[in-house]
Write a protein that holds these residues in place. Sequence first.
Motif, PDB file in Angstrom:
ATOM      1  N   GLY A   1      -0.743  -2.668   7.599  1.00 30.58           N
ATOM      2  CA  GLY A   1       0.230  -3.275   7.412  1.00 30.58           C
ATOM      3  C   GLY A   1       0.935  -2.737   5.901  1.00 30.58           C
ATOM      4  N   PHE A   2       2.454  -2.840   5.578  1.00 28.34           N
ATOM      5  CA  PHE A   2       3.153  -2.457   4.479  1.00 28.34           C
ATOM      6  C   PHE A   2       2.798  -4.321   3.777  1.00 28.34           C
ATOM      7  N   VAL A   3       2.438  -3.762   2.324  1.00 29.11           N
ATOM      8  CA  VAL A   3       3.484  -5.123   1.518  1.00 29.11           C
ATOM      9  C   VAL A   3       3.735  -4.989   0.282  1.00 29.11           C
ATOM     10  N   SER A   4       4.768  -5.359  -0.109  1.00 27.65           N
ATOM     11  CA  SER A   4       5.634  -5.043  -1.540  1.00 27.65           C
ATOM     12  C   SER A   4       4.946  -5.201  -2.388  1.00 27.65           C
ATOM     13  N   LEU A   5       4.791  -4.081  -3.698  1.00 23.06           N
ATOM     14  CA  LEU A   5       4.554  -4.949  -4.849  1.00 23.06           C
ATOM     15  C   LEU A   5       5.651  -6.116  -5.123  1.00 23.06           C
ATOM     16  N   GLU A   6       6.707  -5.503  -5.203  1.00 21.50           N
ATOM     17  CA  GLU A   6       8.034  -6.005  -6.299  1.00 21.50           C
ATOM     18  C   GLU A   6       7.643  -7.429  -5.459  1.00 21.50           C
ATOM     19  N   ASP A   7       7.207  -8.130  -4.092  1.00 22.73           N
ATOM     20  CA  ASP A   7       6.902  -9.285  -3.512  1.00 22.73           C
ATOM     21  C   ASP A   7       5.738  -9.782  -3.978  1.00 22.73           C
ATOM     22  N   TYR A   8       4.548  -8.732  -4.522  1.00 24.07           N
ATOM     23  CA  TYR A   8       3.843  -9.363  -4.548  1.00 24.07           C
ATOM     24  C   TYR A   8       3.879  -9.562  -6.198  1.00 24.07           C
ATOM     25  N   GLU A   9       4.756  -8.968  -6.851  1.00 26.49           N
ATOM     26  CA  GLU A   9       4.459  -9.881  -8.962  1.00 26.49           C
ATOM     27  C   GLU A   9       6.018 -10.727  -8.459  1.00 26.49           C
ATOM     28  N   SER A  10       6.345 -10.851  -7.290  1.00 27.75           N
ATOM     29  CA  SER A  10       7.628 -12.381  -7.685  1.00 27.75           C
ATOM     30  C   SER A  10       6.216 -13.268  -7.262  1.00 27.75           C
ATOM     31  N   THR A  11       4.952 -13.120  -6.440  1.00 26.82           N
ATOM     32  CA  THR A  11       4.254 -14.322  -6.598  1.00 26.82           C
ATOM     33  C   THR A  11       4.093 -14.670  -7.357  1.00 26.82           C
ATOM     34  N   LEU A  12       3.043 -13.406  -8.275  1.00 27.32           N
ATOM     35  CA  LEU A  12       1.819 -13.301  -9.263  1.00 27.32           C
ATOM     36  C   LEU A  12       2.796 -14.297 -10.721  1.00 27.32           C
ATOM     37  N   GLU A  13       4.379 -14.253 -10.452  1.00 25.18           N
ATOM     38  CA  GLU A  13       5.056 -14.854 -11.576  1.00 25.18           C
ATOM     39  C   GLU A  13       5.496 -16.252 -11.265  1.00 25.18           C
ATOM     40  N   LEU A  14       5.672 -16.802 -10.345  1.00 25.09           N
ATOM     41  CA  LEU A  14       5.533 -17.885  -9.527  1.00 25.09           C
ATOM     42  C   LEU A  14       4.815 -18.467 -10.110  1.00 25.09           C
ATOM     43  N   VAL A  15       3.410 -18.195  -9.269  1.00 26.49           N
ATOM     44  CA  VAL A  15       2.086 -18.576  -9.932  1.00 26.49           C
ATOM     45  C   VAL A  15       2.102 -18.984 -11.058  1.00 26.49           C
TER      46      VAL A  15
END
Length: 357
Positions: A328-342
């Motif tokens: 599968g693929f995941v985006s580092l950008e989406d990961y970091e958006s989730t991290l920052e929102l938490v």
Amino acid sequence: MEKFERIELIKKLSNAEGISGFEDNVLEIVKNQVNDIYNVERDSMNNLYINNISKENRKKPLVMLEAHSDEVGFMVQSIEANGLLKFVPIGGWSSQQVQAHKVKVLTSNGKYLKGIISSTPVHFLKGDGKMELKDMFVDVGVFSYDEAIEKGIEIGSPIVPDVECEYLEDSKLFLGKAFDDRVGCAIITEVMKDLKNHMESLNVEVSGVLSSQEEVGLRGAIVSSQRVCPDLAIVLEAPPADDTFRNKYTSQGGLRNGVQIRHIDPTMIANPRFVKFIKDTAKKYNIKYQETVRESGGTNAGKIHLENLGIPTVVLGVPTRYAHSHHGFVSLEDYESTLELVKALLKELNEEIIKNF
């Protein structure tokens, strides 16, 4: 956490072998990251608790950050006379995504033996050539029942996809297995490490939980949520992306479109006041997000929100292309958006806000 450390953590967690019930390697990686900072406990369900605080010792409302540590895989059901391994799926698989892929089988000596999920050469196929999971076997390169036994293969041996995670610098994407839900595990690990010197400044207490056996019925979360008894829960997930088969108007899980906020799935309707607070917080901190209304699927939130006479709960996700497959693929950008929102949510939450949910 620096970018290099972040990438290495995600790769390690993706590579870790851990089908439902056998999540030990995942837990060890996380424990090694936070053991010197917090009290870390594991229960008989293989749930991992980071900084769990009993109700009588809490001075502030407790927020539970939760992710599941298990991945989909297979288990040896029997061994054929010719050494082929009959298996059952652990978690949800489509037969079209399984054949001819590499796997690893855990042996009695604690080592993994490489194998291939059987496929029939095109030369011998008839009709549409489709096979069901029940008709497939794992071939570990032996030729008899006795040879398989000598290699340490047993009934009940777990089988995991044999995939090594890569970070593709040009596209800022991870290519690997088990992002569902190892990205959630990574986010909890990062947040808890980041809070090391900031916990006292928050208006909430924070516990991190890695629940077991999500892929086979949300089982670990039933126990973990009862043990923690949080006032609020944020479930970190890796939901299936839909941007490869839907257009920009109907896609609600696109890579590089930010953290996914889930309104509903068959197991839970998210607390709408909590959802509004999350969206307002994302806008305040200029964090990219996308929203989804799911017709299928479910997460541990389905069990968590029903505990403790009702827990305000939301699911935040890092979209994953080709979930429940070998790659599968995941985006580092989406990961970091989730991290920052938490992180932003933990800064903004307080007792009065939580009471109003």
